[in-house]
Design an enzyme around this catalytic site. Structure first.
Site, PDB file in Angstrom:
ATOM      1  N   HIS A 173     -10.110 105.465 -24.121  1.00  0.00           N
ATOM      2  CA  HIS A 173     -10.462 104.639 -25.275  1.00  0.00           C
ATOM      3  C   HIS A 173     -10.304 105.377 -26.596  1.00  0.00           C
ATOM      4  O   HIS A 173     -10.178 104.746 -27.651  1.00  0.00           O
ATOM      5  CB  HIS A 173     -11.909 104.150 -25.147  1.00  0.00           C
ATOM      6  CG  HIS A 173     -12.344 103.290 -26.289  1.00  0.00           C
ATOM      7  ND1 HIS A 173     -11.793 102.051 -26.529  1.00  0.00           N
ATOM      8  CD2 HIS A 173     -13.234 103.495 -27.278  1.00  0.00           C
ATOM      9  CE1 HIS A 173     -12.340 101.527 -27.610  1.00  0.00           C
ATOM     10  NE2 HIS A 173     -13.225 102.383 -28.087  1.00  0.00           N
ATOM     11  N   CYS A 174     -10.271 106.709 -26.570  1.00  0.00           N
ATOM     12  CA  CYS A 174     -10.353 107.458 -27.829  1.00  0.00           C
ATOM     13  C   CYS A 174      -9.003 107.832 -28.423  1.00  0.00           C
ATOM     14  O   CYS A 174      -8.629 107.364 -29.491  1.00  0.00           O
ATOM     15  CB  CYS A 174     -11.194 108.725 -27.620  1.00  0.00           C
ATOM     16  SG  CYS A 174     -12.939 108.384 -27.309  1.00  0.00           S
ATOM     17  N   ILE A 175      -8.282 108.709 -27.755  1.00  0.00           N
ATOM     18  CA  ILE A 175      -7.115 109.334 -28.375  1.00  0.00           C
ATOM     19  C   ILE A 175      -6.008 108.334 -28.720  1.00  0.00           C
ATOM     20  O   ILE A 175      -5.378 108.457 -29.772  1.00  0.00           O
ATOM     21  CB  ILE A 175      -6.586 110.484 -27.497  1.00  0.00           C
ATOM     22  CG1 ILE A 175      -7.694 111.516 -27.283  1.00  0.00           C
ATOM     23  CG2 ILE A 175      -5.383 111.164 -28.144  1.00  0.00           C
ATOM     24  CD1 ILE A 175      -7.317 112.631 -26.336  1.00  0.00           C
ATOM     25  N   ASP A 210      -8.250 105.884 -31.824  1.00  0.00           N
ATOM     26  CA  ASP A 210      -9.053 106.336 -32.951  1.00  0.00           C
ATOM     27  C   ASP A 210      -8.259 106.854 -34.147  1.00  0.00           C
ATOM     28  O   ASP A 210      -8.639 106.589 -35.293  1.00  0.00           O
ATOM     29  CB  ASP A 210     -10.041 107.410 -32.495  1.00  0.00           C
ATOM     30  CG  ASP A 210     -11.022 106.886 -31.462  1.00  0.00           C
ATOM     31  OD1 ASP A 210     -11.033 105.662 -31.230  1.00  0.00           O
ATOM     32  OD2 ASP A 210     -11.764 107.694 -30.873  1.00  0.00           O
TER      33      ASP A 210
END
Length: 441
Positions: free
Chosen positions: A270-272, A275
């Protein structure tokens, strides 16, 4: 403020955690294990029903932790957001995805903030943990609370504390990972830091919610840019006949000034993958363009196409066309040995292969069947993880380095293996005559 700090200190504060996924559930359990009464909120009744039965739907969070929480009578899960009014602290752990054009989608934060606003009362602390761009907490969330007539810090407290979950990791946990905390004012920082200090090993207060929001983005942008660098070098070195994995192993023998990053089939989680674009979008609003971020995103998002191109070329070398070829992709998870497929590049690889006319399957013991995501709906079920099953395919594409794929016997009857993680290569380093042909991608 004094009353809330006293309730936090003596563990009589009631903590509500909105969102019971990969971030919210472990956070809720940590606060319960620290002695707090905790309520987990989610819009999905399947999740809340499972939690009330003491069941875990996340593999690395054992059912014994959930059942112990339920048995303690200090943990409950609900879809009834009216119970937010009973909570002294409300922690927001909801998704922050990207739209079709890579624009931030803060609709989940806004929707959740409106639900909180309906029940917001004096003396409450609200902390946003969902990754977002600087200014979300003090501009957007605070603006949604404004019509209530309550003001911070006189009536309530508002802060941002970025989640730092890494599913499946064994050397760090929710409790031991340092927690950055920044309030929209100093009082909010103090109260939020006190709450997290009561349950986590280390809290790092910063001067504002914007600093806390920016710190999370920096962490993930750092990884995104460096992964893009090695992905680009992978393509360049491949054309030169140089193995990028061997280059990295050689470079990392330097004891200073170098940190190894590794290429792959694309970014997942979900992050890299998401974001960094929150900051590039916000930068454009201020008249600046985050060119490093955009370039890194461009390189990383084209890696699945690079993998499919390598498969096509490898099949051509065997006198076969990609159209009509039987191809199996190993791994749906975005990283090894977890049941988390958020933004996994495996989905795009499967779709690109299918669109090119290949007959596709996948193998992943963590996912008996694919499920519908925001962008994909493949409708596939996993094949068995056996040498016999693998032998039926013209090409095997290793996308995720699960331990179960590290048995060299699985590939004894295969003809072509395309390895995106440098997992199978070392296994077949001393391969016998007739062993599969290996292509690194």
């Amino acid at each position: 403020m004094r009353t809330l700090l006293t309730h936090i200190s003596n563990r009589s504060a009631h903590v509500g955690v909105i969102g019971q996924g990969y971030v919210g559930l472990p956070l809720a359990l940590v606060f319960r294990e620290a002695g707090f009464r905790v309520t987990g909120f989610d819009v999905d009744p399947k999740k809340t029903d499972a939690l009330r039965r003491g069941e875990s739907y996340i593999k690395h969070i054992g059912a014994e932790r959930v059942s112990a929480a339920v048995a303690s009578k200090q943990f409950d899960a609900t879809t009834n957001f009216d119970l937010l009014a009973e909570c002294d602290a409300i922690l927001v752990c909801v998704p922050t995805p990207l739209g079709l054009h890579r624009e931030p989608d803060n609709s989940y934060i806004h929707r959740t903030a409106r639900e909180i606003a309906k029940r917001l009362r004096k003396g409450q602390l609200v902390v946003v943990e969902s990754t977002t761009y600087p200014g979300t907490t003090d501009e957007e969330v605070q603006a949604i609370f404004a019509p209530t007539g309550l003001r911070t810090p006189d009536d309530y407290f508002l802060a941002f504390s970025p989640e730092r979950e890494d599913p499946g990791r064994k050397d760090f946990s929710t409790k031991s990972i340092p927690k950055v905390v920044g309030g929209v004012n100093s009082a909010s920082t103090e109260v939020a830091a006190a709450l997290y200090s009561a349950a986590l090993d280390r809290v790092v207060p910063v001067s504002s919610s914007r600093v806390a929001e920016s710190a999370k983005l920096l962490e993930n942008i750092f990884r995104s840019v460096n992964i893009a660098l090695v992905n680009e070098l992978k393509v360049i070195f491949d054309r030169m006949g140089i193995d990028v994995w061997e280059v990295i192993e050689a470079a990392k023998t330097k004891p200073f000034g170098f940190m190894p990053f590794y290429p792959g089939p694309g970014l997942g989680g979900h992050c890299i993958p998401l974001d960094p674009f929150y900051l590039s979008w916000k930068a454009a609003e201020h008249g600046d363009w985050a060119r490093f971020i955009e370039l890194a995103g461009e390189i990383n998002t084209r890696m699945p196409r690079y993998v499919v191109d390598k498969v096509m070329r490898a099949l051509n070398d065997d006198g076969k066309a990609l159209k009509g070829a039987r191809v199996v992709v190993l791994g749906l998870s975005y990283k090894a040995n977890i049941d988390d497929d958020r933004e996994s590049p495996s989905y795009e690889i499967l779709e690109l292969l299918k669109d090119s006319g290949a007959v596709v399957d996948y193998c992943d013991p963590y996912f008996p069947a694919t499920h519908k995501t925001r962008r994909h709906d493949l409708g596939l079920v996993t094949i068995p993880c056996t040498a016999e099953a693998f032998s039926r395919y013209d090409a095997i594409v290793l996308s995720t380095a699960h331990d179960c794929f590290k048995d060299p016997a699985l590939y004894e009857r295969a003809t072509l293996v395309v390895d995106t993680r440098n997992v199978i290569g070392p296994l077949l380093a001393k391969r016998r005559a007739g062993a599969p042909r290996l292509v690194k991608a």
